[in-house]
Design an enzyme around this catalytic site. Structure first.
Site, short mmCIF file in Angstrom:
data_model
loop_
_atom_site.label_atom_id
_atom_site.label_comp_id
_atom_site.label_asym_id
_atom_site.label_seq_id
_atom_site.Cartn_x
_atom_site.Cartn_y
_atom_site.Cartn_z
N CYS A 2 34.94 4.90 7.36
CA CYS A 2 34.15 3.41 7.33
C CYS A 2 33.24 3.25 5.71
O CYS A 2 32.95 3.85 5.06
CB CYS A 2 33.24 3.39 8.10
SG CYS A 2 33.96 3.59 9.69
N LYS A 591 41.12 7.65 3.74
CA LYS A 591 41.09 8.14 2.33
C LYS A 591 39.85 9.62 2.19
O LYS A 591 40.19 10.05 2.00
CB LYS A 591 40.84 7.56 1.22
CG LYS A 591 39.98 7.43 0.52
CD LYS A 591 42.60 7.55 -0.46
CE LYS A 591 42.09 8.39 -2.51
NZ LYS A 591 43.39 8.61 -2.38
O1 M6R Z 1 39.63 13.75 -0.44
P1 M6R Z 1 40.10 15.19 -0.40
O2 M6R Z 1 41.46 15.16 -1.41
O3 M6R Z 1 39.53 16.15 0.22
O4 M6R Z 1 41.25 15.37 0.56
C1 M6R Z 1 41.85 15.57 1.39
C2 M6R Z 1 43.05 14.93 2.22
O5 M6R Z 1 42.45 13.96 3.72
C3 M6R Z 1 43.77 14.37 1.20
O6 M6R Z 1 44.86 14.92 0.35
C4 M6R Z 1 44.96 13.46 1.97
O7 M6R Z 1 46.17 14.54 2.54
C5 M6R Z 1 45.56 12.51 1.29
N1 M6R Z 1 45.57 10.82 1.22
C6 M6R Z 1 47.70 13.20 1.32
O8 M6R Z 1 48.18 11.88 0.10
#
Ligand code: M6R
Length: 596
Positions: A2, A591
């Site tokens: 959000c 994201k």
């Molecule tokens: O912000 P982060 O790197 O911790 O996020 C981890 C995952 O949620 C993230 O890498 C997710 O798998 C991606 N959106 C994939 O593209």
């Protein structure tokens, strides 16, 4: 999860465009419903909200003609309560005298709703943002002033969240931060606050950083910060933000994802410069070398980078590393962690709850927590003892691209340093990446037909390319909604091979040293009528055996995983478009995952 934004100015004026612009720039944080509220000088609250993306809802509800002295907005990514008009934020209190919105999670929302109902408050939704508003209302009804009511609300609202709230009376907005991102800013004749900087930067660059447990009191001319515990004042000056806004707009590309893929040569060049100059690298390397056990911990894409990083560390520096998903790190190694251990927590956003939970556990057990993150000012940055930035700039598109590539580049750099070797190798990357981008843009289009009508694929890798295959598969799943499994190539014959039928596409990510290992898996597929697609440096042994080749420049085994990432990103992107989808905002994903 959000996004919220609040704006306070002098007297009534048109606020629709300002709020709408901020909403568009925040839309990567949540996009299943959108709402805006304005409060005018006469204390009238105009609240409009609905399910849908920003521009759809704005078109239907005519956000552009909203006006007032104060405005707030929220973009929602549903966690508590289905995406619906009633659950959309902002929310009103029982009498319609308060309006507020939050981001994050109030984990005792269910109990609180029962309590509010028992106290006679009008609860309209199941959304936890409404609980933030009622919590303030509850204490105001008992006689507290607004700021004191926020202090008391904080005592009953459990979880990690930030919220912004205003009363019909007065000329002030209040913003509170606990565990979720929130920044405030001052402009000419206005102040504002937001979950994130992109919504603010086109309006002003004078940013006031907020810490957890702080309340910002925003009027048109000033922002006063107070500690929630005792309401004492905090003396902190705004700072001019110099990062620029360029990355928050698409820059001529049709999607952020494509723009971010094309930014990779520049991002890696920037990163290498930064690492060369960073005093933190030496400190981190010393800690990692001295560790009893060394863990690379992340989720999703960041975890895939950890897998590759662990192979680099072993191969280059002879250093065993355990790459592990953050929640499994807690479950599996939690009881064994001690002060001799080091864990490097990897997170683009620096806000992923699973990662922060793991970090907290590591700290509690005395282990050293290091960070690798893209978002400066994130929780991971504050909580890790030493951190390295990924230096990618904003990554707006939900699928991680440039941050993955820079994570892998950092792991290569750290392995070289742990092994006492020169890091010059990374300087070749910007040119090699540009070349790979050019070639892949040309070649990937040819291959799309191979995936027509298919909803099932595999991507196979080995050694250094194992993590690349898993990442390629995740990207495909995430933005094409197809099922694609990443797997160690040698495992394919242990079961999945039976899925192969005529034309069944299997992508092989082949490192230059691994051709002999991969070639048998390739033949197992082609001899059953499957379509073998290799991502590899052209190698005669491979070329004669596969159906298609996505060629990589000759760069050697260590740079190969980084280059191999490019055609896989572009393939996912093109397939997503071919299926009529929006790769930037895949359904049901966010994201930043600040939930358990
Ligand atoms: O912000 P982060 O790197 O911790 O996020 C981890 C995952 O949620 C993230 O890498 C997710 O798998 C991606 N959106 C994939 O593209």
């Amino acid at each position: 999860m959000c996004g919220i934004f609040g704006f306070v100015t002098r007297g009534d004026r048109a606020l629709g465009d300002i709020l709408l612009g901020a909403a568009r720039r925040l839309s990567y944080r949540g996009y299943d419903s959108v709402g805006m509220a304005t409060i005018d000088g006469a204390g009238r609250i105009d609240l409009r909200k609905d399910v849908g993306k920003v521009d759809d809802v704005a078109g239907r509800l005519h956000f552009e003609n909203m006006s007032g002295q104060r405005g707030l907005l929220q973009l929602r990514w549903a966690t508590f309560g289905a995406p619906s008009q009633v659950n959309a934020q902002p929310h009103l209190d029982s009498d319609g005298d308060l309006v507020g919105a939050h981001n994050g999670n109030v984990v005792n929302n269910v109990e609180l709703r029962e309590r509010f109902i028992a106290e006679g408050l009008t609860v309209r939704s199941t959304n936890d943002g409404e609980s933030c508003v009622h919590a303030v209302e509850l204490f105001m009804k008992r006689g507290a002033g607004m700021i004191d009511a926020i202090r008391q609300a904080h005592d009953i609202l459990e979880g990690d969240y930030a919220f912004v709230i205003g009363a019909a009376d007065g000329d002030t907005l209040y913003a509170f931060k606990k565990g979720s991102g929130l920044v405030a800013a001052i402009g000419d004749g206005f102040t504002c606050c937001s979950s994130d900087l992109p919504s603010i930067l086109p309006l002003t660059d004078r940013i006031l950083r907020m810490e957890d447990g702080e309340i910002a009191i925003l009027t048109a001319d000033s922002i006063e910060l107070r500690r929630v515990g005792d309401l004492s004042r905090i003396d902190r000056r705004p700072q001019v933000f110099t990062g620029g806004m360029e990355a928050a707009v698409k820059g001529g590309y049709p999607h952020f994802m494509l723009k971010e893929i094309h930014e990779q040569p520049k991002a890696v060049a920037e990163l290498t410069r930064l690492l060369d100059a960073s005093p933190h690298v030496g400190r981190m390397v010393a800690k990692m070398q001295a560790a009893r056990h060394l863990y690379y911990v992340g989720c999703g894409t960041s975890y895939h980078a950890c897998l590759i990083g662990a192979v680099y560390a072993a191969r280059i520096a002879g250093r065993p590393v355990v790459p592990i998903l953050a929640p499994q790190f807690v479950a599996q190694y939690g009881p064994t962690l001690g002060k001799e251990d080091v864990a490097l927590f990897v997170s683009q956003s620096g806000e992923t709850k699973d990662v922060l939970n793991a970090l907290e556990l590591a700290e509690r057990r005395g282990a050293t927590a290091l960070g690798l993150l893209n978002v400066i000012g994130s929780t991971l940055m504050h909580k890790s003892r030493t951190y390295l930035p990924l230096a990618c700039g904003y990554e707006i598109s939900v699928p991680a691209t440039k941050t993955f590539l820079n994570q892998v580049a950092v792991f290569l750099y750290l392995a070289l340093r742990m092994g006492g070797q020169p890091t010059d190798l990374l300087r070749r990357l910007p040119d090699l990446l540009s070349e790979t981008l050019d070639t892949s843009e040309r070649e990937v289009g040819r291959l799309l037909a191979a995936f027509d009508g298919r909803t099932d694929f595999y991507q196979l890798g080995y050694g250094l390319t194992y993590g690349v295959a898993l990442e390629g598969a995740l990207k495909l799943k995430e933005i094409t909604y197809a099922h694609c499994e990443g797997m160690l190539s040698t495992e394919f014959k242990h079961g999945p091979l039976s899925a192969v039928d005529d034309g069944y596409p299997v992508i092989f990510v082949v490192g230059p040293d691994d051709v002999p290992v991969l070639i048998s898996a390739v033949n197992e597929v082609t001899s059953r009528g499957g379509r073998a697609i290799a991502v590899a440096e052209p190698d005669p042994r491979l070329v004669g055996n596969v159906d298609d080749l996505l060629p990589l420049p000759k760069a050697g085994a260590l740079l190969n995983p980084i280059l191999a990432t490019i055609p896989l990103q572009l393939l996912s992107y093109r397939l997503s478009l071919a299926r009529g989808l929006d790769p930037d905002f895949p359904r049901d994903l966010s994201k930043t995952l600040t939930v358990d």
